[in-house]
Motif scaffolding. Structure first.
Motif, PDB file in Angstrom:
ATOM      1  N   ARG A   1       0.835  -1.210   0.000  1.00 40.45           N
ATOM      2  CA  ARG A   1       0.000   0.000   0.000  1.00 40.45           C
ATOM      3  C   ARG A   1       0.863   1.251   0.000  1.00 40.45           C
ATOM      4  N   TYR A   2       1.885   1.235   0.855  1.00 42.18           N
ATOM      5  CA  TYR A   2       2.775   2.383   0.966  1.00 42.18           C
ATOM      6  C   TYR A   2       3.518   2.618  -0.356  1.00 42.18           C
ATOM      7  N   ALA A   3       4.015   1.537  -0.957  1.00 46.40           N
ATOM      8  CA  ALA A   3       4.748   1.646  -2.219  1.00 46.40           C
ATOM      9  C   ALA A   3       3.852   2.174  -3.333  1.00 46.40           C
TER      10      ALA A   3
ATOM     11  N   LYS B   1       0.451   3.547  10.080  1.00 46.36           N
ATOM     12  CA  LYS B   1      -0.760   4.166   9.579  1.00 46.36           C
ATOM     13  C   LYS B   1      -0.447   5.414   8.744  1.00 46.36           C
ATOM     14  N   GLN B   2       0.803   5.838   8.809  1.00 45.29           N
ATOM     15  CA  GLN B   2       1.193   7.062   8.107  1.00 45.29           C
ATOM     16  C   GLN B   2       1.055   6.901   6.596  1.00 45.29           C
ATOM     17  N   SER B   3       0.641   7.959   5.953  1.00 44.19           N
ATOM     18  CA  SER B   3       0.571   7.989   4.499  1.00 44.19           C
ATOM     19  C   SER B   3       1.964   8.208   3.935  1.00 44.19           C
ATOM     20  N   ALA B   4       2.172   7.719   2.711  1.00 44.22           N
ATOM     21  CA  ALA B   4       3.447   7.971   2.034  1.00 44.22           C
ATOM     22  C   ALA B   4       3.542   9.411   1.563  1.00 44.22           C
ATOM     23  N   LYS B   5       2.442  10.160   1.667  1.00 42.63           N
ATOM     24  CA  LYS B   5       2.462  11.584   1.313  1.00 42.63           C
ATOM     25  C   LYS B   5       2.976  12.363   2.529  1.00 42.63           C
ATOM     26  N   VAL B   6       4.274  12.433   2.614  1.00 40.12           N
ATOM     27  CA  VAL B   6       4.949  12.966   3.796  1.00 40.12           C
ATOM     28  C   VAL B   6       4.719  14.471   3.932  1.00 40.12           C
ATOM     29  N   SER B   7       4.311  14.886   5.133  1.00 45.26           N
ATOM     30  CA  SER B   7       4.185  16.323   5.403  1.00 45.26           C
ATOM     31  C   SER B   7       5.240  16.791   6.401  1.00 45.26           C
ATOM     32  N   LYS B   8       5.722  15.851   7.232  1.00 48.31           N
ATOM     33  CA  LYS B   8       6.784  16.171   8.191  1.00 48.31           C
ATOM     34  C   LYS B   8       7.818  15.047   8.173  1.00 48.31           C
TER      35      LYS B   8
END
Length: 275
Positions: free
Chosen positions: A19-21, A128-135
């Motif tokens: 999912r992350y990939a 649970k973190q999204s791969a769309k990194v904000s921090k």
């Protein structure tokens, strides 16, 4: 178009990794290839069937196409080897994957990372973190090689318009403090030149409590990814404890960890995160 290799054993954590990939692949327009390592040729057909089913599920769920590769060999050599053969630019794997062969935890994960010529992202069942990194959290230590993390970290930050959090331990020794301050100053200057938002944090404890402070900060500040350097025998975060790398890779919050080898300068290739 770049390629991402995802190590899978069809367990829950490998589903998280896929999912992350797929999220990274969608954002970077990269191909996602599942990889399953088997012990002998008799297992290849079965592995391909399972991967085809897994690829179909994730393709439907994410709307992103997934390919797959079955390979006879061992996880420590062949995950990095396939990544090199396929000219992949990223490996994603779970810390408790590859059931029936060997659990990927702590130093075992580092055995794979050490052989890899590309960055490796490690996730966990509780990720649970999204791969769309904000921090993005970037530990700064006393190694000169720590500067090598900056290019990849800055490319991730630029891709997602993320904020980079530079974190370092409180160092009371004057010589070490000055050395650490130079690395921090270099990192801040680099990020400023790249136009990337950042903040600098010094943990309350010294080197002995740095990993604990780092992880507390990551949880308290909703960090999406930690980027660290694999310094092999010297440990990941400048010898901040003999099990520091295991604590970071298998952190209780399940925060994804990107690991780079210090021998990689990335001068001759462009990261999939580069825009």
């Amino acid at each position: 178009m770049g390629k991402i290799i995802v190590a899978t054993d069809f367990t829950a954590v490998s589903n998280i990794a896929v999912r992350y990939a797929c999220e990274v692949g969608s954002a970077t327009k990269s191909e996602v290839h599942l990889l399953h390592i088997v012990k002998n040729k008799n297992e290849v057909d079965s592995a391909n069937e399972k991967m085809a089913a897994q690829a179909n599920v994730h393709s439907v769920e994410t709307g992103y196409p997934v390919k797959y590769i079955a390979r006879v060999g061992n996880i420590f050599d062949d995950i990095p080897n396939v990544a090199e053969e396929e000219k992949a630019e990223l490996i994603v794997m779970g810390t408790h994957g590859l059931q029936g062969m060997q659990f990927i935890v702590g130093s075992n994960a580092l055995r794979i990372v050490t052989e890899s010529k590309v960055p490796v992202v490690i996730v966990q069942t509780q990720t649970k973190q999204s791969a769309k990194v904000s921090k993005l959290l970037l530990p700064i230590d006393l190694h000169q090689e720590t500067k090598q993390k900056l290019r990849i970290a800055s490319e991730v930050a630029r891709r997602y318009q993320a904020e980079v959090h530079l974190i370092s331990p409180k160092e009371t020794d004057e010589f070490l403090h000055n050395r650490l301050a130079r690395n921090i100053s270099y990192s801040e200057g680099f990020l400023e030149e790249q136009g990337i938002a950042y903040k600098t944090v010094v943990t309350p404890s010294g080197s002995s409590g740095f990993v604990k402070d780092l992880m507390k900060y990551a949880e308290d500040n909703a960090i999406d990814m930690i980027c660290i350097l694999n310094t092999a025998e010297e440990r990941l975060v400048h010898a901040f404890g003999v099990d520091s790398e295991q604590k970071i890779i298998t952190n209780e919050a399940g925060i994804p960890v990107m690991i780079l080898n210090p021998s990689l300068t990335y001068k001759d290739s462009t990261s999939i995160f580069a825009q």
